[in-house]
Design a protein around this motif. Sequence first.
Motif, PDB file in Angstrom:
ATOM      1  N   ASN A 174       1.556   1.602   5.483  1.00 56.32           N
ATOM      2  CA  ASN A 174       2.640   1.418   6.455  1.00 56.32           C
ATOM      3  C   ASN A 174       3.503   2.662   6.619  1.00 56.32           C
ATOM      4  O   ASN A 174       4.389   2.693   7.470  1.00 56.32           O
ATOM      5  N   HIS A 175       3.254   3.676   5.782  1.00 58.65           N
ATOM      6  CA  HIS A 175       4.035   4.912   5.884  1.00 58.65           C
ATOM      7  C   HIS A 175       3.420   5.810   6.957  1.00 58.65           C
ATOM      8  O   HIS A 175       2.188   5.941   7.035  1.00 58.65           O
ATOM      9  N   PRO A 176       4.240   6.464   7.800  1.00 50.72           N
ATOM     10  CA  PRO A 176       3.694   7.310   8.877  1.00 50.72           C
ATOM     11  C   PRO A 176       2.875   8.504   8.381  1.00 50.72           C
ATOM     12  O   PRO A 176       2.098   9.075   9.152  1.00 50.72           O
ATOM     13  N   GLY A 177       3.035   8.880   7.124  1.00 50.71           N
ATOM     14  CA  GLY A 177       2.275  10.005   6.590  1.00 50.71           C
ATOM     15  C   GLY A 177       0.866   9.638   6.161  1.00 50.71           C
ATOM     16  O   GLY A 177       0.087  10.517   5.777  1.00 50.71           O
ATOM     17  N   TRP A 178       0.546   8.342   6.213  1.00 45.36           N
ATOM     18  CA  TRP A 178      -0.766   7.872   5.785  1.00 45.36           C
ATOM     19  C   TRP A 178      -1.426   7.037   6.885  1.00 45.36           C
ATOM     20  O   TRP A 178      -0.744   6.428   7.699  1.00 45.36           O
ATOM     21  N   GLU A 179      -2.731   7.042   6.876  1.00 47.82           N
ATOM     22  CA  GLU A 179      -3.492   6.301   7.881  1.00 47.82           C
ATOM     23  C   GLU A 179      -4.480   5.366   7.190  1.00 47.82           C
ATOM     24  O   GLU A 179      -5.232   5.780   6.297  1.00 47.82           O
ATOM     25  N   ALA A 180      -4.452   4.113   7.590  1.00 48.34           N
ATOM     26  CA  ALA A 180      -5.370   3.110   7.046  1.00 48.34           C
ATOM     27  C   ALA A 180      -6.466   2.819   8.049  1.00 48.34           C
ATOM     28  O   ALA A 180      -6.231   2.766   9.257  1.00 48.34           O
ATOM     29  N   SER A 181      -7.682   2.672   7.556  1.00 39.15           N
ATOM     30  CA  SER A 181      -8.813   2.319   8.419  1.00 39.15           C
ATOM     31  C   SER A 181      -9.779   1.459   7.620  1.00 39.15           C
ATOM     32  O   SER A 181      -9.734   1.432   6.387  1.00 39.15           O
ATOM     33  N   GLY A 182     -10.630   0.747   8.322  1.00 43.75           N
ATOM     34  CA  GLY A 182     -11.609  -0.096   7.647  1.00 43.75           C
ATOM     35  C   GLY A 182     -13.014   0.269   8.063  1.00 43.75           C
ATOM     36  O   GLY A 182     -13.313   0.356   9.259  1.00 43.75           O
ATOM     37  N   ILE A 183     -13.877   0.537   7.102  1.00 46.89           N
ATOM     38  CA  ILE A 183     -15.275   0.845   7.362  1.00 46.89           C
ATOM     39  C   ILE A 183     -16.120  -0.196   6.647  1.00 46.89           C
ATOM     40  O   ILE A 183     -16.065  -0.314   5.416  1.00 46.89           O
ATOM     41  N   HIS A 184     -16.875  -0.980   7.444  1.00 49.74           N
ATOM     42  CA  HIS A 184     -17.700  -2.062   6.881  1.00 49.74           C
ATOM     43  C   HIS A 184     -16.854  -3.001   6.018  1.00 49.74           C
ATOM     44  O   HIS A 184     -17.280  -3.444   4.950  1.00 49.74           O
ATOM     45  N   GLY A 185     -15.651  -3.277   6.492  1.00 54.66           N
ATOM     46  CA  GLY A 185     -14.774  -4.203   5.784  1.00 54.66           C
ATOM     47  C   GLY A 185     -14.086  -3.618   4.577  1.00 54.66           C
ATOM     48  O   GLY A 185     -13.343  -4.314   3.885  1.00 54.66           O
ATOM     49  N   GLU A 186     -14.283  -2.331   4.320  1.00 55.74           N
ATOM     50  CA  GLU A 186     -13.668  -1.687   3.153  1.00 55.74           C
ATOM     51  C   GLU A 186     -12.498  -0.820   3.590  1.00 55.74           C
ATOM     52  O   GLU A 186     -12.633   0.027   4.474  1.00 55.74           O
ATOM     53  N   LEU A 187     -11.327  -1.053   2.966  1.00 58.18           N
ATOM     54  CA  LEU A 187     -10.129  -0.305   3.318  1.00 58.18           C
ATOM     55  C   LEU A 187     -10.260   1.148   2.901  1.00 58.18           C
ATOM     56  O   LEU A 187     -10.703   1.452   1.796  1.00 58.18           O
ATOM     57  N   ARG A 188      -9.849   2.038   3.804  1.00 61.46           N
ATOM     58  CA  ARG A 188      -9.742   3.460   3.463  1.00 61.46           C
ATOM     59  C   ARG A 188      -8.335   3.916   3.808  1.00 61.46           C
ATOM     60  O   ARG A 188      -7.787   3.552   4.843  1.00 61.46           O
ATOM     61  N   LEU A 189      -7.784   4.705   2.934  1.00 59.21           N
ATOM     62  CA  LEU A 189      -6.438   5.241   3.110  1.00 59.21           C
ATOM     63  C   LEU A 189      -6.491   6.739   2.898  1.00 59.21           C
ATOM     64  O   LEU A 189      -7.012   7.200   1.885  1.00 59.21           O
ATOM     65  N   GLU A 190      -5.938   7.482   3.844  1.00 60.06           N
ATOM     66  CA  GLU A 190      -5.903   8.932   3.666  1.00 60.06           C
ATOM     67  C   GLU A 190      -4.679   9.513   4.357  1.00 60.06           C
ATOM     68  O   GLU A 190      -4.144   8.920   5.305  1.00 60.06           O
ATOM     69  N   PRO A 191      -4.215  10.655   3.875  1.00 63.02           N
ATOM     70  CA  PRO A 191      -3.059  11.290   4.515  1.00 63.02           C
ATOM     71  C   PRO A 191      -3.379  11.668   5.960  1.00 63.02           C
ATOM     72  O   PRO A 191      -4.509  12.067   6.275  1.00 63.02           O
ATOM     73  N   VAL A 192      -2.404  11.553   6.830  1.00 65.92           N
ATOM     74  CA  VAL A 192      -2.590  11.913   8.235  1.00 65.92           C
ATOM     75  C   VAL A 192      -2.815  13.412   8.369  1.00 65.92           C
ATOM     76  O   VAL A 192      -3.664  13.872   9.125  1.00 65.92           O
ATOM     77  N   ASP A 193      -2.082  14.191   7.603  1.00 64.35           N
ATOM     78  CA  ASP A 193      -2.194  15.654   7.672  1.00 64.35           C
ATOM     79  C   ASP A 193      -2.143  16.187   6.251  1.00 64.35           C
ATOM     80  O   ASP A 193      -2.952  15.814   5.411  1.00 64.35           O
ATOM     81  N   ASP A 194      -1.195  17.045   5.948  1.00 68.49           N
ATOM     82  CA  ASP A 194      -1.005  17.540   4.590  1.00 68.49           C
ATOM     83  C   ASP A 194      -0.596  16.378   3.687  1.00 68.49           C
ATOM     84  O   ASP A 194       0.233  15.544   4.066  1.00 68.49           O
TER      85      ASP A 194
END
Length: 255
Positions: free
Chosen positions: A223-243
């Motif tokens: 939920n933080h703007p510095g991070w992006e959540a996505s789902g691949i094959h039903g599996e959550l992935r979280l990674e920084p948007v930039d630095d």
Amino acid sequence: MDLTMCGLLVEKAEEMAKLYAKHRDWTTVEDRWFEERRDGRSTRGSSRKIYRVLSSRFKTADRSLPAISRLPSIFDLCGGKRDKAQVLYFYLIEDDPLVKFVVHEYVRRLQERGVGGLDFEQDTVESLLNEFHYSDGEQFDYADSTTARWGEGLRSVMREIGVIETQQTLQGQTPNISEIPLLVAAGYSWENAGDEWLSQPRGWLYLFQPEQYWESLAERVGNHPGWEASGIHGELRLEPVDDTYGWAEPMEEDI
């Protein structure tokens, strides 16, 4: 055995981080550090000892942790001393192999036994220390008094980060993690493991967060703007948007 000399020392570490962020030069930081202590409030010997230990923690930190120039901004965003202590805790772990070893052992106990494994009695601490081996094969071997001081140093750190509640308590618990140390712990985990970090989030484990908490922690990070959540094959992935730590602005240098 630096933990026998000083723990996290939040206020002094914050002061040192601000000096470095302002001057970007450790020689200047050292000069300023001692200049500001010539009023007799502390001896030069104790100031030098503290400077050596704290500066080592900052100097050995790699890109898995926020750059020292970002720490003043991070501290400003923290909700209080415990938040700052939880951030500084990672610099201690990265600098001190003995602390890292013992924390790893407590994480293992947490995963095997739950919070009941977070027993910080001196006998338990010493049993873990006795399992430590140096790179040359030598075992941990210090005087009883030194080992006792190290154990108290560890318990002091655990109190500061919220694992142990009071001076009298020796049984640990899962500490609460506010937004800023949560983001630092997530960034540290990401930098160490990349896309797979959520399978074994190192930063959350070091803060003694059991697996049943990971989903809610991940939701908070997502939920933080510095991070992006996505789902691949039903599996959550979280990674920084930039630095990874781009949400904290570096302090401007002294011109």
